[in-house]
Design a protein around this motif. Sequence first.
Motif, mmCIF file in Angstrom:
data_model
loop_
_atom_site.group_PDB
_atom_site.id
_atom_site.type_symbol
_atom_site.label_atom_id
_atom_site.label_comp_id
_atom_site.label_asym_id
_atom_site.label_seq_id
_atom_site.Cartn_x
_atom_site.Cartn_y
_atom_site.Cartn_z
ATOM 1 N N PRO A 158 0.776 -1.025 0.435
ATOM 2 C CA PRO A 158 -0.033 0.068 0.460
ATOM 3 C C PRO A 158 0.890 1.509 -0.778
ATOM 4 O O PRO A 158 0.768 2.553 0.386
ATOM 5 C CB PRO A 158 -0.925 0.009 1.551
ATOM 6 N N VAL A 159 1.342 1.684 -0.911
ATOM 7 C CA VAL A 159 2.545 2.529 -1.190
ATOM 8 C C VAL A 159 2.111 3.955 -1.176
ATOM 9 O O VAL A 159 2.441 5.260 -0.645
ATOM 10 C CB VAL A 159 3.419 2.270 -2.136
ATOM 11 N N LEU A 160 0.490 4.579 -1.407
ATOM 12 C CA LEU A 160 0.570 5.388 -1.546
ATOM 13 C C LEU A 160 0.280 5.875 0.107
ATOM 14 O O LEU A 160 0.303 6.961 0.364
ATOM 15 C CB LEU A 160 -1.299 5.361 -2.313
ATOM 16 N N SER A 161 -0.149 4.942 0.670
ATOM 17 C CA SER A 161 -0.479 5.498 2.377
ATOM 18 C C SER A 161 0.585 5.133 2.655
ATOM 19 O O SER A 161 1.061 5.938 3.462
ATOM 20 C CB SER A 161 -1.780 4.193 2.998
ATOM 21 N N ILE A 162 1.674 4.591 2.076
ATOM 22 C CA ILE A 162 3.181 4.684 2.901
ATOM 23 C C ILE A 162 3.242 6.332 2.651
ATOM 24 O O ILE A 162 4.295 6.727 3.619
ATOM 25 C CB ILE A 162 3.703 3.898 3.262
ATOM 26 N N TRP A 163 3.835 6.613 1.536
ATOM 27 C CA TRP A 163 3.939 8.066 0.643
ATOM 28 C C TRP A 163 3.053 8.535 1.636
ATOM 29 O O TRP A 163 3.577 9.587 2.261
ATOM 30 C CB TRP A 163 3.927 7.505 -0.013
ATOM 31 N N GLN A 164 2.073 8.692 1.926
ATOM 32 C CA GLN A 164 1.075 9.941 2.404
ATOM 33 C C GLN A 164 1.531 9.819 3.894
ATOM 34 O O GLN A 164 1.624 11.465 3.623
ATOM 35 C CB GLN A 164 0.083 9.609 2.257
ATOM 36 N N TYR A 165 1.565 8.661 4.916
ATOM 37 C CA TYR A 165 2.280 9.212 5.966
ATOM 38 C C TYR A 165 3.323 9.206 6.339
ATOM 39 O O TYR A 165 3.921 10.549 7.225
ATOM 40 C CB TYR A 165 1.948 7.769 6.669
ATOM 41 N N ALA A 166 4.188 9.691 5.352
ATOM 42 C CA ALA A 166 5.775 9.576 5.492
ATOM 43 C C ALA A 166 6.263 11.032 4.985
ATOM 44 O O ALA A 166 6.095 11.906 5.689
ATOM 45 C CB ALA A 166 6.724 8.965 4.453
ATOM 46 N N MET A 167 5.044 12.177 4.940
ATOM 47 C CA MET A 167 5.380 13.090 4.174
ATOM 48 C C MET A 167 4.378 13.977 5.200
ATOM 49 O O MET A 167 4.391 14.674 5.230
ATOM 50 C CB MET A 167 4.501 13.569 2.276
ATOM 51 N N GLN A 168 3.199 13.496 5.604
ATOM 52 C CA GLN A 168 2.690 14.266 6.640
ATOM 53 C C GLN A 168 1.971 13.319 7.419
ATOM 54 O O GLN A 168 0.458 12.847 7.515
ATOM 55 C CB GLN A 168 1.361 14.207 6.488
ATOM 56 N N PRO A 169 3.180 12.682 8.990
ATOM 57 C CA PRO A 169 2.409 11.792 9.929
ATOM 58 C C PRO A 169 1.807 12.226 10.232
ATOM 59 O O PRO A 169 1.726 13.354 11.476
ATOM 60 C CB PRO A 169 4.284 11.811 10.606
ATOM 61 N N SER A 170 0.305 11.810 10.920
ATOM 62 C CA SER A 170 -0.629 11.935 11.460
ATOM 63 C C SER A 170 0.283 11.258 13.510
ATOM 64 O O SER A 170 0.517 10.302 12.907
ATOM 65 C CB SER A 170 -1.553 10.963 11.314
ATOM 66 N N PRO A 171 -0.847 11.372 14.332
ATOM 67 C CA PRO A 171 -0.302 10.721 15.365
ATOM 68 C C PRO A 171 -0.703 9.682 15.484
ATOM 69 O O PRO A 171 -2.080 9.450 14.329
ATOM 70 C CB PRO A 171 -1.106 11.667 16.640
ATOM 71 N N GLY A 172 -0.694 8.975 16.004
ATOM 72 C CA GLY A 172 -0.962 7.575 16.779
ATOM 73 C C GLY A 172 -0.354 6.627 15.736
ATOM 74 O O GLY A 172 0.262 6.629 14.769
ATOM 75 N N ARG A 173 -1.299 4.729 15.853
ATOM 76 C CA ARG A 173 -0.178 4.535 14.603
ATOM 77 C C ARG A 173 -1.721 4.381 13.144
ATOM 78 O O ARG A 173 -2.086 4.161 13.336
ATOM 79 C CB ARG A 173 -0.561 2.882 15.333
ATOM 80 N N LEU A 174 -0.275 3.967 12.363
ATOM 81 C CA LEU A 174 -0.728 3.745 10.711
ATOM 82 C C LEU A 174 -1.324 2.329 10.713
ATOM 83 O O LEU A 174 -0.785 1.635 11.063
ATOM 84 C CB LEU A 174 0.630 4.114 10.444
ATOM 85 N N THR A 175 -2.319 2.296 10.014
ATOM 86 C CA THR A 175 -2.678 1.329 9.763
ATOM 87 C C THR A 175 -3.509 1.034 8.181
ATOM 88 O O THR A 175 -3.819 1.764 7.596
ATOM 89 C CB THR A 175 -4.835 0.633 10.510
ATOM 90 N N LEU A 176 -2.285 0.468 7.857
ATOM 91 C CA LEU A 176 -2.067 -0.415 6.224
ATOM 92 C C LEU A 176 -3.393 -0.751 6.266
ATOM 93 O O LEU A 176 -3.415 -1.999 6.138
ATOM 94 C CB LEU A 176 -0.899 -0.966 6.352
ATOM 95 N N PRO A 177 -3.727 -0.310 4.706
ATOM 96 C CA PRO A 177 -4.627 -1.464 4.297
ATOM 97 C C PRO A 177 -3.809 -3.457 3.729
ATOM 98 O O PRO A 177 -2.615 -2.910 3.390
ATOM 99 C CB PRO A 177 -4.844 -0.483 2.612
ATOM 100 N N GLU A 178 -4.229 -3.539 3.882
ATOM 101 C CA GLU A 178 -3.958 -5.036 3.477
ATOM 102 C C GLU A 178 -3.299 -5.685 1.864
ATOM 103 O O GLU A 178 -3.012 -6.355 1.209
ATOM 104 C CB GLU A 178 -4.932 -6.400 3.558
ATOM 105 N N HIS A 179 -3.826 -4.676 0.864
ATOM 106 C CA HIS A 179 -3.645 -4.647 -0.802
ATOM 107 C C HIS A 179 -3.299 -4.466 -0.990
ATOM 108 O O HIS A 179 -2.778 -2.944 -0.155
ATOM 109 C CB HIS A 179 -5.585 -4.697 -0.472
ATOM 110 N N GLY A 180 -2.351 -4.377 -2.408
ATOM 111 C CA GLY A 180 -1.297 -3.188 -3.304
ATOM 112 C C GLY A 180 -1.822 -2.183 -3.375
ATOM 113 O O GLY A 180 -3.567 -1.728 -3.572
ATOM 114 N N ASP A 181 -1.267 -1.650 -3.910
ATOM 115 C CA ASP A 181 -1.953 -0.560 -4.983
ATOM 116 C C ASP A 181 -1.403 0.022 -6.117
ATOM 117 O O ASP A 181 -0.696 -0.542 -7.228
ATOM 118 C CB ASP A 181 -1.005 0.900 -4.550
ATOM 119 N N ARG A 182 -2.594 0.492 -7.542
ATOM 120 C CA ARG A 182 -1.824 0.381 -8.340
ATOM 121 C C ARG A 182 -2.316 2.699 -8.543
ATOM 122 O O ARG A 182 -3.479 2.575 -8.072
ATOM 123 C CB ARG A 182 -3.171 -0.313 -9.880
ATOM 124 N N LEU A 183 -1.946 2.827 -9.423
ATOM 125 C CA LEU A 183 -1.754 4.209 -8.686
ATOM 126 C C LEU A 183 -1.850 5.011 -10.700
ATOM 127 O O LEU A 183 -1.134 4.575 -11.249
ATOM 128 C CB LEU A 183 -0.671 4.725 -8.297
#
Lengths: 277, 267
Positions: free
Chosen positions: B167-192
């Motif tokens: 789930p690279v989009l979620s990971i990228w967004q979290y890296a660029m704008q970290p939100s407080p708390g633990r990140l729950t990643l989707p279990e699927h991959g991404d097509r972007l």
Amino acid sequence: MPASAGIGLRAPHVSRILREHPRVPWFEMHSENLFATGGSLHDAMVRIRADYPLSLHGVGLSLGSVDALDTAHLWRLAALVARYQPGLVSEHLCWGAVGGRHSNDLLPLPFTEEAVSLLVSRIGQVQDALRRELLVENISTYLRFQEGDYTEWDFVAEVVRRSGCGLLCDVNNIYVNSVNHDFDPSMYLRALPREAVREIHLAGYTRKEGLPVPLLIDTHSRPVDEAVWALYGAAVARFGPVPTLIEWDQDIPELEVLLAEAARAQEVLDARRACAA
Amino acid sequence: MHVVPALLELQSRFLDALYDDAEAGPTEALVGAGLDPAARLRIYRHAAAQIHADALRATYPALLALVGEAFFEQVGVHYRRAHPSRSGNLQAFGAHFADFLESLQATGTLPYLGDVARLEWQRQQAALAGTAEALSAGVVGEAFAGVDGAVRIALHPSVRRFASPHPVLSIWQYAMQPSPGRLTLPEHGDRLLLWRSEAEVAMAPIDAASFACIGALLCGVTLDAAHAAARAKDSAFDLPACITSLVAQELVVAITPVHRKEHPACA
């Protein structure tokens, strides 16, 4: 290109320049920053070029490398020159790559006949490809090689004389080298061919601390030093009022700071003009 | 007195020293003048390393945020030795960073890092891609109305596709704008889908059939062939909706009739 004081165009200032159209006689841009075929910088450049004269200043052609000139790099530069029709096009008297590996830095050459011949040949290739005059800039150095065939100033003058190119005289680089290698900077100015000087660069340096000898680093991160302003006065007295650029590449301040530096350079140019009148 | 070596030898040894701390460089040909010649050479070694490290930082900001300064810097040092800069244009440096990251044992526990790097490289390519004028919805409508037969649709030069099992989009967004708390990643991959919008690079998830359709269009096949590629993924694929969405994003730049029978095959 107006014989006035311009500033280096840097990304943090682009949107403000587009919005406010400040009074700046001309801008200089690093050629390689425009090597991509598109992007927001090109979009901005088209608009800026419509309102201001432009100079293109290259940092990656590696004129003094024993590697053959990178023709892809050269043709990209030629395409840029055709697209933006800059008033001046310049590169550095240095090398940066060998064996296909690049340092992406401006590295010093020995002041030898071999280096002069190589530079003259490469400058000729570039001028033929661009079908216009290239300016070459003297660089700052932090080391020098054992005795060569020339002093640095005679080396620069000889390359310019034999290649028929123009000279971009970086006054800060002359001052930095005069401290780093202990020579009289006014002697350097006197040795340069006055009729070939088309542009002057000014920038700020930093002093490397904790060394047994003084060493200045050409960081382009500070205001122009008073000693460099004094040398600039001598350069303008010798070369006449030529286009002068304020360079600032690290810790880039607000646009007003660059404009104030340019205004001070403009005063020197205006005073020289008044003196000649 | 030492003689300055010929340029080829001098430059080769100088550059070796800039890329490898173990290489002394041509110190015997340097003037010390109160300073160890090796110390003078180190100024250039440090500057070149810094230039390349800064280039990687500019291209891979999310990766830097994910792994931290110290690790990023260490990987950068090894990367420039394995993949020296091959151009006077720094925008080309970093092209192999994703593969290099995945070759490191230290990143084995973070299998998504390579694809985050690939995504960032694609973002840079989109940001620097050429420019073309988008067709308005009205012009697109007229173009289709006036064509009898096969057509090709050209997309904006900045358009890129990117697929990952992570789930690279979620990971990228979290890296660029970290939100407080633990990140729950989707279990699927991404097509972007990636494209340049004004000065920014936009990214949006797309379904498998749209991914196939846009991929076929980017290869230059006819719209019919792109439709067939999409229907192979989803028989209910809605082609008009996909094209309408591309037009709305200002990504359709040309619609041209195909006169020849031969159509390019998509690799």
